[in-house]
Design a protein around this motif. Structure first.
Motif, PDB file in Angstrom:
ATOM      1  N   SER A 116      55.658  49.795  20.628  1.00  0.00           N
ATOM      2  CA  SER A 116      56.211  48.435  20.508  1.00  0.00           C
ATOM      3  C   SER A 116      55.130  47.357  20.593  1.00  0.00           C
ATOM      4  CB  SER A 116      57.293  48.207  21.567  1.00  0.00           C
ATOM      5  OG  SER A 116      56.685  48.095  22.829  1.00  0.00           O
ATOM      6  N   GLN A 117      53.916  47.737  21.036  1.00  0.00           N
ATOM      7  CA  GLN A 117      52.823  46.759  21.091  1.00  0.00           C
ATOM      8  C   GLN A 117      52.157  46.591  19.727  1.00  0.00           C
ATOM      9  OE1 GLN A 117      52.699  45.377  24.000  1.00  0.00           O
ATOM     10  NE2 GLN A 117      54.008  46.943  24.910  1.00  0.00           N
ATOM     11  N   LEU A 118      52.486  47.478  18.797  1.00  0.00           N
ATOM     12  CA  LEU A 118      51.781  47.463  17.510  1.00  0.00           C
ATOM     13  C   LEU A 118      52.583  46.718  16.446  1.00  0.00           C
ATOM     14  CD1 LEU A 118      50.843  51.262  17.462  1.00  0.00           C
ATOM     15  CD2 LEU A 118      49.448  49.379  18.336  1.00  0.00           C
ATOM     16  N   ASP A 119      51.869  46.103  15.496  1.00  0.00           N
ATOM     17  CA  ASP A 119      52.595  45.471  14.389  1.00  0.00           C
ATOM     18  C   ASP A 119      52.961  46.543  13.357  1.00  0.00           C
ATOM     19  OD1 ASP A 119      50.563  45.826  12.451  1.00  0.00           O
ATOM     20  OD2 ASP A 119      49.612  43.928  12.970  1.00  0.00           O
ATOM     21  N   LYS A 120      53.677  46.137  12.310  1.00  0.00           N
ATOM     22  CA  LYS A 120      54.221  47.110  11.369  1.00  0.00           C
ATOM     23  C   LYS A 120      53.143  47.920  10.630  1.00  0.00           C
ATOM     24  CE  LYS A 120      58.780  45.266  10.363  1.00  0.00           C
ATOM     25  NZ  LYS A 120      59.671  44.787   9.305  1.00  0.00           N
ATOM     26  N   VAL A 121      52.041  47.264  10.315  1.00  0.00           N
ATOM     27  CA  VAL A 121      50.965  47.964   9.605  1.00  0.00           C
ATOM     28  C   VAL A 121      50.305  48.981  10.532  1.00  0.00           C
ATOM     29  CG1 VAL A 121      48.690  47.636   8.557  1.00  0.00           C
ATOM     30  CG2 VAL A 121      50.576  46.138   7.916  1.00  0.00           C
ATOM     31  N   GLU A 122      50.078  48.568  11.764  1.00  0.00           N
ATOM     32  CA  GLU A 122      49.458  49.485  12.736  1.00  0.00           C
ATOM     33  C   GLU A 122      50.365  50.689  12.998  1.00  0.00           C
ATOM     34  OE1 GLU A 122      46.836  46.260  15.295  1.00  0.00           O
ATOM     35  OE2 GLU A 122      48.941  46.546  15.800  1.00  0.00           O
ATOM     36  N   ARG A 123      51.668  50.452  13.035  1.00  0.00           N
ATOM     37  CA  ARG A 123      52.620  51.556  13.227  1.00  0.00           C
ATOM     38  C   ARG A 123      52.523  52.566  12.082  1.00  0.00           C
ATOM     39  NH1 ARG A 123      58.167  48.834  15.591  1.00  0.00           N
ATOM     40  NH2 ARG A 123      57.063  47.358  16.882  1.00  0.00           N
ATOM     41  N   ALA A 124      52.326  52.048  10.873  1.00  0.00           N
ATOM     42  CA  ALA A 124      52.203  52.945   9.719  1.00  0.00           C
ATOM     43  C   ALA A 124      50.980  53.843   9.880  1.00  0.00           C
ATOM     44  CB  ALA A 124      52.097  52.127   8.444  1.00  0.00           C
ATOM     45  N   VAL A 125      49.864  53.257  10.288  1.00  0.00           N
ATOM     46  CA  VAL A 125      48.624  54.031  10.455  1.00  0.00           C
ATOM     47  C   VAL A 125      48.803  55.073  11.565  1.00  0.00           C
ATOM     48  CG1 VAL A 125      46.162  53.873  11.018  1.00  0.00           C
ATOM     49  CG2 VAL A 125      47.214  52.112   9.615  1.00  0.00           C
ATOM     50  N   VAL A 126      49.400  54.647  12.683  1.00  0.00           N
ATOM     51  CA  VAL A 126      49.624  55.573  13.804  1.00  0.00           C
ATOM     52  C   VAL A 126      50.548  56.717  13.388  1.00  0.00           C
ATOM     53  CG1 VAL A 126      50.791  55.775  16.043  1.00  0.00           C
ATOM     54  CG2 VAL A 126      49.129  54.001  15.684  1.00  0.00           C
ATOM     55  N   LEU A 127      51.618  56.375  12.687  1.00  0.00           N
ATOM     56  CA  LEU A 127      52.571  57.409  12.252  1.00  0.00           C
ATOM     57  C   LEU A 127      51.854  58.465  11.416  1.00  0.00           C
ATOM     58  CD1 LEU A 127      55.738  58.209  11.620  1.00  0.00           C
ATOM     59  CD2 LEU A 127      55.180  57.203   9.444  1.00  0.00           C
ATOM     60  N   LEU A 128      51.055  58.022  10.459  1.00  0.00           N
ATOM     61  CA  LEU A 128      50.365  58.973   9.584  1.00  0.00           C
ATOM     62  C   LEU A 128      49.382  59.825  10.391  1.00  0.00           C
ATOM     63  CD1 LEU A 128      49.835  56.564   6.559  1.00  0.00           C
ATOM     64  CD2 LEU A 128      51.388  58.512   6.639  1.00  0.00           C
ATOM     65  N   HIS A 129      48.727  59.188  11.362  1.00  0.00           N
ATOM     66  CA  HIS A 129      47.802  59.923  12.226  1.00  0.00           C
ATOM     67  C   HIS A 129      48.567  60.984  13.038  1.00  0.00           C
ATOM     68  CE1 HIS A 129      44.461  60.643  14.986  1.00  0.00           C
ATOM     69  NE2 HIS A 129      45.351  60.562  15.957  1.00  0.00           N
ATOM     70  N   LEU A 130      49.699  60.570  13.620  1.00  0.00           N
ATOM     71  CA  LEU A 130      50.496  61.496  14.436  1.00  0.00           C
ATOM     72  C   LEU A 130      51.074  62.627  13.580  1.00  0.00           C
ATOM     73  CD1 LEU A 130      52.459  58.981  16.704  1.00  0.00           C
ATOM     74  CD2 LEU A 130      50.518  60.397  17.359  1.00  0.00           C
ATOM     75  N   GLU A 131      51.269  62.356  12.308  1.00  0.00           N
ATOM     76  CA  GLU A 131      51.790  63.367  11.392  1.00  0.00           C
ATOM     77  C   GLU A 131      50.686  64.300  10.898  1.00  0.00           C
ATOM     78  OE1 GLU A 131      55.137  63.321  12.044  1.00  0.00           O
ATOM     79  OE2 GLU A 131      55.426  63.698   9.913  1.00  0.00           O
ATOM     80  N   GLY A 132      49.501  64.126  11.448  1.00  0.00           N
ATOM     81  CA  GLY A 132      48.397  65.028  11.144  1.00  0.00           C
ATOM     82  C   GLY A 132      47.699  64.737   9.822  1.00  0.00           C
ATOM     83  N   LYS A 133      47.875  63.543   9.295  1.00  0.00           N
ATOM     84  CA  LYS A 133      47.205  63.192   8.040  1.00  0.00           C
ATOM     85  C   LYS A 133      45.743  62.845   8.320  1.00  0.00           C
ATOM     86  CE  LYS A 133      51.070  63.455   5.848  1.00  0.00           C
ATOM     87  NZ  LYS A 133      51.314  64.718   5.148  1.00  0.00           N
ATOM     88  N   GLY A 134      44.872  63.277   7.433  1.00  0.00           N
ATOM     89  CA  GLY A 134      43.451  62.968   7.569  1.00  0.00           C
ATOM     90  C   GLY A 134      43.178  61.549   7.106  1.00  0.00           C
ATOM     91  N   HIS A 135      41.971  61.073   7.382  1.00  0.00           N
ATOM     92  CA  HIS A 135      41.618  59.699   6.997  1.00  0.00           C
ATOM     93  C   HIS A 135      41.748  59.472   5.497  1.00  0.00           C
ATOM     94  CE1 HIS A 135      39.235  58.880  10.941  1.00  0.00           C
ATOM     95  NE2 HIS A 135      40.538  58.851  11.093  1.00  0.00           N
ATOM     96  N   ALA A 136      41.416  60.511   4.707  1.00  0.00           N
ATOM     97  CA  ALA A 136      41.469  60.357   3.245  1.00  0.00           C
ATOM     98  C   ALA A 136      42.908  60.098   2.790  1.00  0.00           C
ATOM     99  CB  ALA A 136      40.915  61.605   2.576  1.00  0.00           C
TER     100      ALA A 136
END
Lengths: 167, 218
Positions: A116-136
């Protein structure tokens, strides 16, 4: 079977198999059950509308993440309804589940508080990271460089730990 | 909370989703047939409504304009307000401004339709979304700016020149000034209304877009 029906059948099969992605996007962006259902519905409608433009150049899941995140970031109705325009911090209310123990509940609460501390764009990045997506792949979905994904992740890490420490 | 802790909590969400949220094919099929409730879908529905009403009125106005021009004695629906020639002019200007309104509405509708079918990355999609919203808002402003002066000026004309001939006096001057004044007022009023409706939403989206631009953010 007509071409349109066959296309619909194919779409429904693919989405049913990969729907967990959409549910997880909804959990990342919505603070209650009703909002989650609305956003899920909206993402499904948008996916179906844009399905003709999916030509298999990217992975189906990459396409799914793109559309779902675009809808979630551009979604506005719930914020408007609650008269909480443009305040990012929601009080997430996780559905009570008897099968979960107290420790797990506490972990989830902490996680939603951090999100809840993150804005919508940051949430998108975190979600993809948590889903195991690589930086590419994160860079491909978000439309930014891999280097900037790294920068974003560092900022998010700092933001989360700073907020938690301040509490 | 560190990202590693976040990851372990996220695994619980994964389990939850599998246990509680998964729908069968029939439920998915039913849901894709429902209508969208986004801001853009709302604008699109409003445009469809305007288009339907506008086209109907435009067809009637063109028909009435031709009718009053070709058979002024038989077809004179506004004889209590205007002469036969004025009626033709009234319907003619109404038709032209309605066509302008329909043209701008159609352009806005096409932009939105194209955006709905696109599946670009988050940054590009945001850029296009903002662009389309701004264009749709602009076209909405233009279409109303065209319509209001026509109505106001003709109402004024019907009222002010009922018992007077058209001449270069204060009434005549007002007749020339009124469309300009109403047009300018309508433009700024519509602009304000659009800003009131979507301004903060667009600002927020612009902020997101900026946060995806490495150069601008730094």
């Amino acid at each position: 079977m007509s071409d349109k029906k066959a296309k619909e059948q194919e779409f429904v099969k693919k989405i049913t198999a990969s729907q967990a992605i959409i549910h997880k996007v909804c959990r990342m962006y919505c603070d209650d059950e009703e909002h989650r259902k609305d956003l899920f519905q909206e993402i499904l409608v948008q996916l179906w509308k844009s399905y003709p433009s999916f030509r298999g150049e990217a992975q189906f899941s990459t396409w799914l993440y793109r559309v779902a995140l675009n809808v979630a970031i551009q979604d506005f109705r719930k914020e408007k309804k609650r008269r909480l325009l443009f305040f990012e911090s929601y009080d997430f209310r996780e559905v009570v589940d008897e099968r979960r123990n107290e420790l797990e509940d506490e972990r989830l609460k902490k996680m939603y508080r951090a999100i809840s501390q993150l804005d919508k764009v940051e949430r998108a990045v975190v979600l993809l990271h948590l889903e195991g997506k690589g930086h590419a792949e994160i860079a491909e979905i978000m439309g930014i460089t891999q280097n900037y994904v790294r920068v974003k992740m560092t900022r998010i890490r700092k933001k989360i730990s700073k907020k938690i420490k301040s509490k | 909370m560190e990202l590693a802790e976040l990851q372990s909590a996220w695994n619980l969400v994964n389990v939850d989703v599998q246990r509680k949220d998964i729908l069968d094919e029939q439920a998915v099929r039913t849901r894709i047939r429902r209508s969208s409730g986004t801001e853009l879908a709302g604008i699109k529905r409003a445009l469809q409504f305007k288009f339907l009403i506008g086209t109907t009125v435009a067809v009637i106005a063109i028909g009435a304009s031709l009718g009053s021009a070709l058979a002024p004695r038989e077809f004179h629906p506004l004889d209590f307000l205007f002469s036969a020639r004025e009626t033709t002019l009234f319907y003619g200007t109404l038709s032209v401004s309605l066509c302008c309104m329909l043209f701008f509405n159609h352009r806005a509708y096409r932009f939105i339709g194209a955006l709905e079918r696109s599946t670009e990355d988050v940054k590009t999609s945001l850029e296009r979304f903002i662009q389309v919203m701004e264009r749709a808002m602009r076209f909405n402003i233009y279409s109303d700016t065209f319509m209001s002066p026509v109505f106001f000026t003709w109402f004024y004309y019907a009222y002010a020149f009922r018992e007077h001939d058209l001449d270069w006096d204060i009434r005549g001057l007002l007749l020339v000034l009124l469309p300009v004044l109403v047009g300018v007022f309508s433009f700024f009023f519509q602009k304000y209304m659009q800003h009131l409706k979507f301004g903060r939403y667009l600002d927020r989206l612009k902020y997101y877009l900026q946060s995806l631009d490495a150069k601008k953010e730094d």
